[in-house]
Design a protein around this motif. Sequence first.
Motif, short mmCIF file in Angstrom:
data_model
loop_
_atom_site.label_atom_id
_atom_site.label_comp_id
_atom_site.label_asym_id
_atom_site.label_seq_id
_atom_site.Cartn_x
_atom_site.Cartn_y
_atom_site.Cartn_z
N ILE A 56 0.87 -1.18 0.00
CA ILE A 56 0.00 0.00 0.00
C ILE A 56 0.91 1.24 0.00
O ILE A 56 1.93 1.27 0.69
N TYR A 57 0.50 2.28 -0.72
CA TYR A 57 1.36 3.44 -0.94
C TYR A 57 0.75 4.72 -0.36
O TYR A 57 -0.16 5.30 -0.97
N PRO A 58 1.23 5.18 0.78
CA PRO A 58 0.75 6.45 1.32
C PRO A 58 0.92 7.62 0.35
O PRO A 58 0.12 8.56 0.37
N GLU A 59 1.94 7.57 -0.52
CA GLU A 59 2.11 8.64 -1.51
C GLU A 59 0.91 8.69 -2.46
O GLU A 59 0.42 9.77 -2.79
N ASN A 60 0.46 7.53 -2.92
CA ASN A 60 -0.72 7.49 -3.80
C ASN A 60 -1.95 8.05 -3.09
O ASN A 60 -2.76 8.78 -3.67
N HIS A 61 -2.08 7.69 -1.81
CA HIS A 61 -3.19 8.21 -1.02
C HIS A 61 -3.11 9.73 -0.93
O HIS A 61 -4.13 10.43 -1.05
N ALA A 62 -1.90 10.25 -0.74
CA ALA A 62 -1.72 11.70 -0.67
C ALA A 62 -2.13 12.36 -1.98
O ALA A 62 -2.79 13.42 -1.98
N VAL A 63 -1.75 11.77 -3.11
CA VAL A 63 -2.13 12.33 -4.41
C VAL A 63 -3.65 12.37 -4.56
O VAL A 63 -4.21 13.35 -5.06
N MET A 64 -4.33 11.31 -4.12
CA MET A 64 -5.79 11.32 -4.17
C MET A 64 -6.35 12.50 -3.38
O MET A 64 -7.29 13.18 -3.82
N CYS A 65 -5.78 12.75 -2.21
CA CYS A 65 -6.23 13.88 -1.39
C CYS A 65 -5.98 15.21 -2.09
O CYS A 65 -6.84 16.10 -2.10
N LEU A 66 -4.80 15.35 -2.69
CA LEU A 66 -4.42 16.62 -3.29
C LEU A 66 -5.21 16.92 -4.56
O LEU A 66 -5.59 18.06 -4.81
N THR A 67 -5.46 15.90 -5.39
CA THR A 67 -6.22 16.14 -6.62
C THR A 67 -7.67 16.49 -6.31
O THR A 67 -8.35 17.13 -7.13
N ARG A 68 -8.14 16.09 -5.13
CA ARG A 68 -9.49 16.47 -4.71
C ARG A 68 -9.49 17.77 -3.91
O ARG A 68 -10.46 18.13 -3.27
N ARG A 69 -8.35 18.46 -3.94
CA ARG A 69 -8.18 19.79 -3.33
C ARG A 69 -8.46 19.79 -1.83
O ARG A 69 -9.02 20.73 -1.29
N MET A 70 -8.02 18.71 -1.19
CA MET A 70 -8.13 18.62 0.26
C MET A 70 -6.83 19.05 0.95
O MET A 70 -6.73 19.02 2.16
N GLY A 71 -5.83 19.46 0.15
CA GLY A 71 -4.50 19.70 0.68
C GLY A 71 -4.42 20.73 1.78
O GLY A 71 -3.75 20.53 2.79
N THR A 72 -5.10 21.88 1.61
CA THR A 72 -5.01 22.94 2.61
C THR A 72 -5.58 22.48 3.95
O THR A 72 -4.95 22.64 5.00
N LYS A 73 -6.77 21.91 3.92
CA LYS A 73 -7.40 21.46 5.17
C LYS A 73 -6.56 20.41 5.87
O LYS A 73 -6.32 20.48 7.09
#
Length: 407
Positions: A56-73
């Motif tokens: 399992i890849y936490p980096e991939n999970h992070a990309v999913m979060c960022l592409t959905r514009r959840m990064g700031t929160k």
Amino acid sequence: MPSTRPEKTRTKTLMKTLTDDYYGRAARARQENRYIAYATAVSPVEIFVAHDVIPIYPENHAVMCLTRRMGTKLSMAAEKEGYTAHLCAYARSDLGSRILGDSPIGGLPDPDFLLACNAQCFTLTKWFEVLSRRYEAPLFVLDTPHYIRDPKARGNIIRYVESQIHELIQALEKLTGKKFDLDRLREVLVRSREACHLYKAFLDLAAHKPSPISIFDALIHMAIIVYLRGTPQAVHYYRTLVTEIEEEKISHGIGVIPNERYRLYWENLPVWFKFRDHANLLASYGAVILTSLYVHAWTYDFDVSDPIRTLAENYTSVFSNVELEERAEMACDLFDRYRLNGTIMFLNRSCKALTFGELELRDMLTRRTGIPALVFESDMGDPRFYSETQVKTRLQAYFESLDRLNG
């Protein structure tokens, strides 16, 4: 102007099916008495696949979060816990997701084991140390020294990494109570090699004029080579993808954008939360980003006759772990193969490892290709550090300068 939004194709449907199945198997792992390992995107995950451990890849999970514009929160949640805003946006968003319990896929299953390879950067190691403490799971760090060009040093480095891979196998045997099967690893490497070759064939379709794909397509389809590498599903996926693009676009001379004028190289990771916006903005100028060293990082070429050594060689020699001169040579090869006529250099405050030395890399590429570069600063995942005006103004000025240069 036609939209650059990708069409619904059979590979898009196949990707969703494979992705749902992958995360579904991970979610059922505990009930099926299977082990889960967190892994960095660049690491010898073929070892896990051969040992029936789900990577399992936490980096991939992070990309999913960022592409959905959840990064700031998510970043602000991590910062509230004491993590600096200068930390990689991948780490901040993934950790913030775990703090808030907010994830686009309902979160990741807890790991039994973690593997961090520092060929990408050292931040990953510290991030995985945090996760190791959080879940009280053992962490194995695969140390890949900087791959300098001295042949003797390279030989020593590969032997050192080989010894660690043997230790990794022993650690997995201890964790699972099951003996490692080297013949199974060879089978996995055959599939991994074929999938990587097919993925490279897909990337090389960008050499056509007009190009049927852009880097945005490459980034979308890159997901499968990261988390299903070594599986028959990955081989099937990329074989289907290459055939689909050849039949539906190349045979009809269809480009990914109309009126292609500028064929661009991109340096660094993408700005994930501006993914689609950047594609459309560039298309309005007749520009398309075709490639980067980042997307080519997973075009491995494994020698199955010596599985441990080939793993050491491939995962140590990635572009992020070589000298700047060699990185420039790798990029220049892409300029020649894809007939590029423009360069965008992204100074990414989140990724110190790739951004350090990037201005010198710009000078190297400009000297060798004669092509000037556009440089802009931002963050790959945090909109608080992005300037819409700066990007648009610099892009317009850059294309005007290219027009003057080309007469």
